[in-house]
Scaffold this motif. Structure first.
Motif, PDB file in Angstrom:
ATOM      1  N   PHE A   1       0.353 -61.923  40.741  1.00  0.00           N
ATOM      2  CA  PHE A   1       0.543 -61.368  42.082  1.00  0.00           C
ATOM      3  C   PHE A   1      -0.782 -61.347  42.838  1.00  0.00           C
ATOM      4  CE2 PHE A   1       1.258 -58.154  45.321  1.00  0.00           C
ATOM      5  CZ  PHE A   1       2.548 -58.438  45.736  1.00  0.00           C
ATOM      6  N   ALA A   2      -1.882 -61.046  42.141  1.00  0.00           N
ATOM      7  CA  ALA A   2      -3.195 -61.064  42.792  1.00  0.00           C
ATOM      8  C   ALA A   2      -3.553 -62.465  43.266  1.00  0.00           C
ATOM      9  CB  ALA A   2      -4.257 -60.541  41.829  1.00  0.00           C
ATOM     10  N   ALA A   3      -3.147 -63.487  42.516  1.00  0.00           N
ATOM     11  CA  ALA A   3      -3.391 -64.867  42.953  1.00  0.00           C
ATOM     12  C   ALA A   3      -2.634 -65.164  44.251  1.00  0.00           C
ATOM     13  CB  ALA A   3      -2.977 -65.848  41.855  1.00  0.00           C
ATOM     14  N   LEU A   4      -1.433 -64.609  44.391  1.00  0.00           N
ATOM     15  CA  LEU A   4      -0.691 -64.781  45.640  1.00  0.00           C
ATOM     16  C   LEU A   4      -1.409 -64.106  46.801  1.00  0.00           C
ATOM     17  CD1 LEU A   4       2.994 -64.175  44.432  1.00  0.00           C
ATOM     18  CD2 LEU A   4       1.854 -66.350  44.829  1.00  0.00           C
ATOM     19  N   VAL A   5      -2.044 -62.961  46.544  1.00  0.00           N
ATOM     20  CA  VAL A   5      -2.809 -62.270  47.589  1.00  0.00           C
ATOM     21  C   VAL A   5      -3.943 -63.160  48.086  1.00  0.00           C
ATOM     22  CG1 VAL A   5      -4.320 -60.300  48.044  1.00  0.00           C
ATOM     23  CG2 VAL A   5      -2.201 -59.975  46.761  1.00  0.00           C
ATOM     24  N   ASP A   6      -4.653 -63.797  47.155  1.00  0.00           N
ATOM     25  CA  ASP A   6      -5.745 -64.693  47.547  1.00  0.00           C
ATOM     26  C   ASP A   6      -5.228 -65.849  48.396  1.00  0.00           C
ATOM     27  OD1 ASP A   6      -7.478 -63.098  46.152  1.00  0.00           O
ATOM     28  OD2 ASP A   6      -7.461 -64.330  44.350  1.00  0.00           O
ATOM     29  N   GLU A   7      -4.051 -66.367  48.071  1.00  0.00           N
ATOM     30  CA  GLU A   7      -3.479 -67.464  48.845  1.00  0.00           C
ATOM     31  C   GLU A   7      -3.127 -67.014  50.261  1.00  0.00           C
ATOM     32  OE1 GLU A   7      -0.188 -69.175  46.836  1.00  0.00           O
ATOM     33  OE2 GLU A   7      -1.337 -69.799  45.085  1.00  0.00           O
ATOM     34  N   ILE A   8      -2.644 -65.784  50.395  1.00  0.00           N
ATOM     35  CA  ILE A   8      -2.282 -65.273  51.717  1.00  0.00           C
ATOM     36  C   ILE A   8      -3.508 -65.211  52.621  1.00  0.00           C
ATOM     37  CG2 ILE A   8      -1.539 -63.183  52.937  1.00  0.00           C
ATOM     38  CD1 ILE A   8       0.365 -62.680  50.538  1.00  0.00           C
TER      39      ILE A   8
ATOM     40  N   MET B   1       4.462 -62.883  52.867  1.00  0.00           N
ATOM     41  CA  MET B   1       4.006 -61.542  52.489  1.00  0.00           C
ATOM     42  C   MET B   1       5.194 -60.609  52.270  1.00  0.00           C
ATOM     43  SD  MET B   1       0.547 -60.760  54.708  1.00  0.00           S
ATOM     44  CE  MET B   1       1.100 -61.366  56.299  1.00  0.00           C
ATOM     45  N   ASP B   2       6.190 -60.677  53.151  1.00  0.00           N
ATOM     46  CA  ASP B   2       7.375 -59.830  52.997  1.00  0.00           C
ATOM     47  C   ASP B   2       8.117 -60.153  51.707  1.00  0.00           C
ATOM     48  OD1 ASP B   2       6.909 -58.489  55.352  1.00  0.00           O
ATOM     49  OD2 ASP B   2       8.146 -59.838  56.565  1.00  0.00           O
ATOM     50  N   ALA B   3       8.274 -61.429  51.409  1.00  0.00           N
ATOM     51  CA  ALA B   3       8.978 -61.821  50.185  1.00  0.00           C
ATOM     52  C   ALA B   3       8.219 -61.348  48.952  1.00  0.00           C
ATOM     53  CB  ALA B   3       9.155 -63.345  50.158  1.00  0.00           C
ATOM     54  N   CYS B   4       6.891 -61.457  48.977  1.00  0.00           N
ATOM     55  CA  CYS B   4       6.093 -60.975  47.846  1.00  0.00           C
ATOM     56  C   CYS B   4       6.238 -59.464  47.682  1.00  0.00           C
ATOM     57  CB  CYS B   4       4.626 -61.344  48.052  1.00  0.00           C
ATOM     58  SG  CYS B   4       4.254 -63.099  47.899  1.00  0.00           S
ATOM     59  N   ALA B   5       6.237 -58.737  48.807  1.00  0.00           N
ATOM     60  CA  ALA B   5       6.382 -57.287  48.737  1.00  0.00           C
ATOM     61  C   ALA B   5       7.743 -56.896  48.167  1.00  0.00           C
ATOM     62  CB  ALA B   5       6.194 -56.678  50.122  1.00  0.00           C
ATOM     63  N   ARG B   6       8.804 -57.587  48.585  1.00  0.00           N
ATOM     64  CA  ARG B   6      10.138 -57.289  48.042  1.00  0.00           C
ATOM     65  C   ARG B   6      10.206 -57.605  46.549  1.00  0.00           C
ATOM     66  NH1 ARG B   6      11.958 -53.920  51.800  1.00  0.00           N
ATOM     67  NH2 ARG B   6      12.128 -54.880  53.862  1.00  0.00           N
ATOM     68  N   LEU B   7       9.603 -58.717  46.154  1.00  0.00           N
ATOM     69  CA  LEU B   7       9.608 -59.074  44.732  1.00  0.00           C
ATOM     70  C   LEU B   7       8.859 -58.027  43.919  1.00  0.00           C
ATOM     71  CD1 LEU B   7      10.285 -61.160  42.525  1.00  0.00           C
ATOM     72  CD2 LEU B   7       8.093 -62.257  43.034  1.00  0.00           C
ATOM     73  N   HIS B   8       7.741 -57.569  44.436  1.00  0.00           N
ATOM     74  CA  HIS B   8       6.975 -56.547  43.724  1.00  0.00           C
ATOM     75  C   HIS B   8       7.771 -55.250  43.599  1.00  0.00           C
ATOM     76  CE1 HIS B   8       4.136 -53.019  44.067  1.00  0.00           C
ATOM     77  NE2 HIS B   8       3.846 -53.509  42.894  1.00  0.00           N
ATOM     78  N   ALA B   9       8.433 -54.829  44.675  1.00  0.00           N
ATOM     79  CA  ALA B   9       9.220 -53.600  44.621  1.00  0.00           C
ATOM     80  C   ALA B   9      10.351 -53.719  43.604  1.00  0.00           C
ATOM     81  CB  ALA B   9       9.781 -53.283  46.005  1.00  0.00           C
ATOM     82  N   LEU B  10      11.044 -54.847  43.604  1.00  0.00           N
ATOM     83  CA  LEU B  10      12.136 -55.046  42.650  1.00  0.00           C
ATOM     84  C   LEU B  10      11.616 -55.040  41.220  1.00  0.00           C
ATOM     85  CD1 LEU B  10      15.137 -55.643  42.230  1.00  0.00           C
ATOM     86  CD2 LEU B  10      14.630 -58.077  42.508  1.00  0.00           C
TER      87      LEU B  10
ATOM     88  N   VAL C   1      16.467 -61.147  48.544  1.00  0.00           N
ATOM     89  CA  VAL C   1      17.162 -62.403  48.847  1.00  0.00           C
ATOM     90  C   VAL C   1      17.069 -62.719  50.331  1.00  0.00           C
ATOM     91  CG1 VAL C   1      19.400 -63.566  48.811  1.00  0.00           C
ATOM     92  CG2 VAL C   1      18.715 -62.144  46.884  1.00  0.00           C
ATOM     93  N   ASP C   2      17.208 -61.703  51.167  1.00  0.00           N
ATOM     94  CA  ASP C   2      17.113 -61.916  52.610  1.00  0.00           C
ATOM     95  C   ASP C   2      15.726 -62.422  53.009  1.00  0.00           C
ATOM     96  OD1 ASP C   2      18.177 -61.646  55.350  1.00  0.00           O
ATOM     97  OD2 ASP C   2      16.682 -60.054  55.532  1.00  0.00           O
ATOM     98  N   GLU C   3      14.666 -61.806  52.493  1.00  0.00           N
ATOM     99  CA  GLU C   3      13.307 -62.245  52.829  1.00  0.00           C
ATOM    100  C   GLU C   3      13.017 -63.629  52.254  1.00  0.00           C
ATOM    101  OE1 GLU C   3      11.564 -60.834  54.919  1.00  0.00           O
ATOM    102  OE2 GLU C   3      12.288 -58.778  55.030  1.00  0.00           O
TER     103      GLU C   3
ATOM    104  N   LEU D   1      -1.357 -52.430  44.788  1.00  0.00           N
ATOM    105  CA  LEU D   1       0.071 -52.515  44.492  1.00  0.00           C
ATOM    106  C   LEU D   1       0.795 -51.233  44.906  1.00  0.00           C
ATOM    107  CD1 LEU D   1      -0.061 -54.222  40.980  1.00  0.00           C
ATOM    108  CD2 LEU D   1       0.500 -55.279  43.161  1.00  0.00           C
ATOM    109  N   ALA D   2       0.174 -50.086  44.642  1.00  0.00           N
ATOM    110  CA  ALA D   2       0.805 -48.818  45.036  1.00  0.00           C
ATOM    111  C   ALA D   2       0.879 -48.691  46.555  1.00  0.00           C
ATOM    112  CB  ALA D   2       0.020 -47.646  44.444  1.00  0.00           C
ATOM    113  N   THR D   3      -0.171 -49.130  47.243  1.00  0.00           N
ATOM    114  CA  THR D   3      -0.165 -49.064  48.702  1.00  0.00           C
ATOM    115  C   THR D   3       0.921 -49.961  49.281  1.00  0.00           C
ATOM    116  OG1 THR D   3      -2.549 -48.601  48.723  1.00  0.00           O
ATOM    117  CG2 THR D   3      -1.562 -49.400  50.767  1.00  0.00           C
ATOM    118  N   LEU D   4       1.013 -51.178  48.773  1.00  0.00           N
ATOM    119  CA  LEU D   4       2.070 -52.080  49.241  1.00  0.00           C
ATOM    120  C   LEU D   4       3.450 -51.516  48.942  1.00  0.00           C
ATOM    121  CD1 LEU D   4       0.834 -55.670  48.300  1.00  0.00           C
ATOM    122  CD2 LEU D   4       1.283 -54.800  50.586  1.00  0.00           C
ATOM    123  N   GLU D   5       3.607 -50.986  47.753  1.00  0.00           N
ATOM    124  CA  GLU D   5       4.908 -50.496  47.307  1.00  0.00           C
ATOM    125  C   GLU D   5       5.389 -49.332  48.170  1.00  0.00           C
ATOM    126  OE1 GLU D   5       6.746 -48.796  43.088  1.00  0.00           O
ATOM    127  OE2 GLU D   5       4.672 -49.472  43.233  1.00  0.00           O
TER     128      GLU D   5
END
Length: 721
Positions: free
Chosen positions: A227-234, A266-275, A362-364, A614-618
């Motif tokens: 997930f941190a690697a995805l943050v760097d890509e963003i 970013m929204d899709a990553c946040a939803r995946l992290h929450a799930l 799924v929506d994001e 992660l907690a802040t995003l969540e």
């Protein structure tokens, strides 16, 4: 139709390049895609440097070496990067020249006051570069460094200042034109192509990662790392998007769509992290048996996303399948829910929250796939013109300490120069300014300054050999190019390696400044050694100051940046501006990326910072969802007067928790969320006969329950405070 044709040259270039690669053997294809690109970059860099040297000599400029050193500072693998840096270098050079003229006019033959003004100006420019970062960094750095190059050598001769500013601008312009022309005309490696390839790779990696998460095949440490690697890509995507816009008109036309794509990612990553977080907590608790009933839906979605690993699968097809899955998901969830055997209210809340998070993910994911598919097909869509706000944040203490460190380095060098009258002291001040500028955004500035010092020492030795033994024994510009090419290529190669980047930059730039030939070659090896010692000493001085005077990774400063990170959750609770979600997401990812650069890999402090991210995003994302759902369900307040105060209490307590995380504020936030859940459950009973209103309240309950589980998570940083 015109906009669709605007990108066709880029598409043709991609097809031709892929066709060429397909015609080659696998070994040659691998070399072309890896080491071949490095050799191409070296060839273009050396060619541009020698071309700049030759043109400056033909134009009879006083210091052609400045034009050649400009190429090595400016040259990048992608033409868009060179064009972007060239633009801001021109702006920075013009501003720096005006600053040098202004300081020279104000402090004529007053060395102390002139150096004080120069120190303040350069330090302010470096601090501004750290504040604004990305592509604007270079303009601020050059505004300071150019002022030093023009103004410092003419402190004792102000009558030469205006001529020095003009010739300096001409030499820099020659270097800019040569690097830009060579980069754009000789086998150009376009940022737009790299961006499209990166988008394709990112989509594949994300869907593969999501499939692993949905299959519950990712451990906590592996999830955090990926997930941190995805943050760097963003964060890196924004810089690449700007570079691509400089070289490709089609990318400029689609800038809003690219911004939208990054926002949806970013929204899709946040939803995946929450799930993932909810699934992890339920697996560790008593709800594992109940939550296992939703596994068939998760496995079906994982199988759908796994299809993307096959390169032949069309993204539009995956997007359509996602929409079909989303349409059928509520019916599947209702069937599974009806089969549950007398679950408790807690287990039922876990199940409903997981189903809601799955639907939102799924929506994001479908939105992200839709936008990416439209970009790949070059469709024109109205929403690409909507605003997409990417907000970058830099802590005020970081900016202030950068100013203090830079001023300290330059102040020490300037005082030594003025106090001793060392002939090469002015070059030492220039070297100090260069060291502070180039290391201002480096992950490890001290190490880079040390490497640049070693590169300067090596450049002095090689330059001495060239001055004493090479230049006297060659004749003509062609032979000069033959002798310089291996040395310049070596420096450029070292600069491309991650571990030796500082060494390569120091060697290339300082060899050009110290030993590159001018129109009138002067045999003064003692001056070369003096200048080399000055530059090397300034590099090591910068390293010492960077390591001791407010180092970038000191614990107090890191805690302040983490405080800025937590403040984004406070923003999610209280901010009323439009586009709140995009501002929250981008600023949180930007701060997290800064922390990852500053902190040592695999360290406890880095893991702690990542968990706060992660907690802040969540929690922040859940709060934004809660506020959106509450604003839509405005009819609930008349049904129960306790409702609005309960929601406001949740937002206030969560803001207090992220402002001052401790056991007391954690307990207060938990009590407020639990009270709001009880009130929402009473409202659910009151609207049970109305399906639309019942679904609204159920979504609100899912948000509140998810926040509650986040506060109870033993792995969250709240528990460690």
């Amino acid at each position: 139709m015109k906009r669709q044709h605007a990108i066709s040259p880029t598409s043709d270039s991609i097809e031709k390049w892929h066709a060429l690669l397909r015609d080659l053997s696998p070994g040659v294809r691998n070399w072309v895609s890896t080491d071949g690109l490095v050799w191409l970059h070296l060839l273009k860099t050396v060619t541009a440097g020698l071309l700049a040297l030759g043109i400056a000599m033909v134009l009879d400029l006083p210091q052609p070496r400045i034009a050649m050193s400009t190429v090595f500072v400016l040259m990048q693998p992608f033409s868009g990067m060179v064009l972007a840096k060239s633009f801001y270098r021109i702006v920075g050079t013009a501003v720096g020249a005006m600053a040098a003229l202004t300081l020279g006019a104000l402090f004529v033959q007053q060395a102390e006051l002139h150096m004080l003004g120069m120190t303040i100006w350069i330090s302010a420019c470096i601090a501004a570069a750290v504040r604004y970062r990305h592509f604007r960094w270079y303009g601020f750095v050059l505004a300071g460094y150019t002022a030093a190059l023009i103004g410092i050598p003419t402190v004792a001769a102000p009558h030469d200042l205006f001529l020095a500013a003009l010739t300096r601008a001409a030499e820099v312009t020659v270097g800019i034109v040569c690097s830009s022309a060579v980069s754009a005309l000789i086998v150009p490696q376009r940022s737009s192509l790299a961006l499209l390839r990166a988008l394709e790779l990112r989509y594949c990696n994300f869907t593969a990662f999501a499939a692993d998460v949905l299959s519950r095949q990712v451990s906590r440490s592996a999830f955090e790392r990926r997930f941190a690697a995805l943050v760097d890509e963003i964060v890196g995507f924004e810089a690449t998007r700007i570079f691509a816009a400089f070289e490709d008109p089609a990318m400029r036309l689609r800038s809003h769509r690219l911004g939208r794509l990054n926002s949806e990612f970013m929204d899709a990553c946040a939803r995946l992290h929450a799930l993932h977080q909810l699934l992890k907590r339920s697996h560790a608790g008593n709800a594992s048996a109940t939550m296992a009933t939703i596994d068939p839906c998760l496995r079906e979605l994982a199988a759908l996303l796994t299809l993307r690993r096959d390169a032949s699968v069309d993204v539009s097809h995956v997007s359509a399948r996602l929409r079909q899955f989303q349409t059928a998901l509520p019916r599947h969830v209702r069937q599974i829910r009806e089969q549950l055997h007398e679950p408790s209210a807690e287990l039922l809340a876990d199940f409903d929250t997981a189903a809601e998070l799955l639907y939102r993910f799924v929506d994001e994911c479908a939105k992200y796939s839709d936008t990416y598919s439209a970009l790949a097909r070059r469709e024109d869509r109205p929403q690409e013109r909507s605003a997409n706000h990417y907000v970058s944040i830099t802590n005020g203490y970081v900016v202030a300490f950068t100013f203090i460190r830079s001023a300290t380095v330059m102040g020490i060098a300037a005082c030594f120069w003025i106090g001793t009258g060392w002939p090469s002291g002015g070059l030492a001040v220039i070297g100090a300014a260069l060291a502070c500028a180039l290391t201002s955004t480096a992950p490890d500035p001290t190490n880079m300054a040390v490497q640049m010092g070693l590169g300067s020492a090596l450049a002095t030795l090689v330059g001495y050999a060239f001055t004493c033994y090479v230049y006297p024994n060659i004749d003509g510009f062609p032979l000069l190019c033959v002798m310089l090419a291996p040395v310049l290529a070596t420096g450029a190669y070292l600069a491309t390696r991650k571990r030796t980047a500082g060494l390569g930059v120091g060697f290339s730039v300082f060899f050009c400044l110290l030993a590159a030939p001018d129109n009138v070659v002067v045999f003064e090896p003692d001056l070369l050694i003096n200048n080399g010692v000055a530059l090397t000493a300034s590099m090591f001085l910068a390293a010492i100051v960077l390591a001791t005077v407010f180092p970038a990774d000191m614990r107090w400063l890191i805690e302040r940046i983490i405080g800025d990170l937590r403040a984004q959750a406070v923003l999610a609770c209280k901010d009323q501006r439009p586009e709140l979600n995009q501002r929250f997401q981008s600023s949180t990812h930007d701060l997290a990326s800064q922390l990852r650069l500053l902190l040592t890999r695999r360290s406890r402090r880095r893991r702690h910072a990542l968990r706060w991210m992660l907690a802040t995003l969540e929690v922040g994302h859940a709060v934004i969802d809660l506020r959106n759902e509450v604003s839509r369900a405005h009819y609930l307040q008349p049904l129960d007067p306790r409702w609005r105060p309960a929601v406001e209490a949740v937002l206030d307590r969560l803001a207090q928790l992220f402002e001052r995380p401790d056991a007391r504020t954690l307990d207060g936030a938990f009590v407020a969320v639990r009270s709001a859940i009880w009130t929402a459950q009473d409202l659910l009973a009151a609207v049970r006969t109305d399906p639309g209103k019942r679904h609204d309240v159920q979504r609100i309950l899912s948000c509140l329950h998810f926040i509650r589980t986040a506060l109870l998570d033993k792995d969250a940083p709240f528990a460690s405070r």
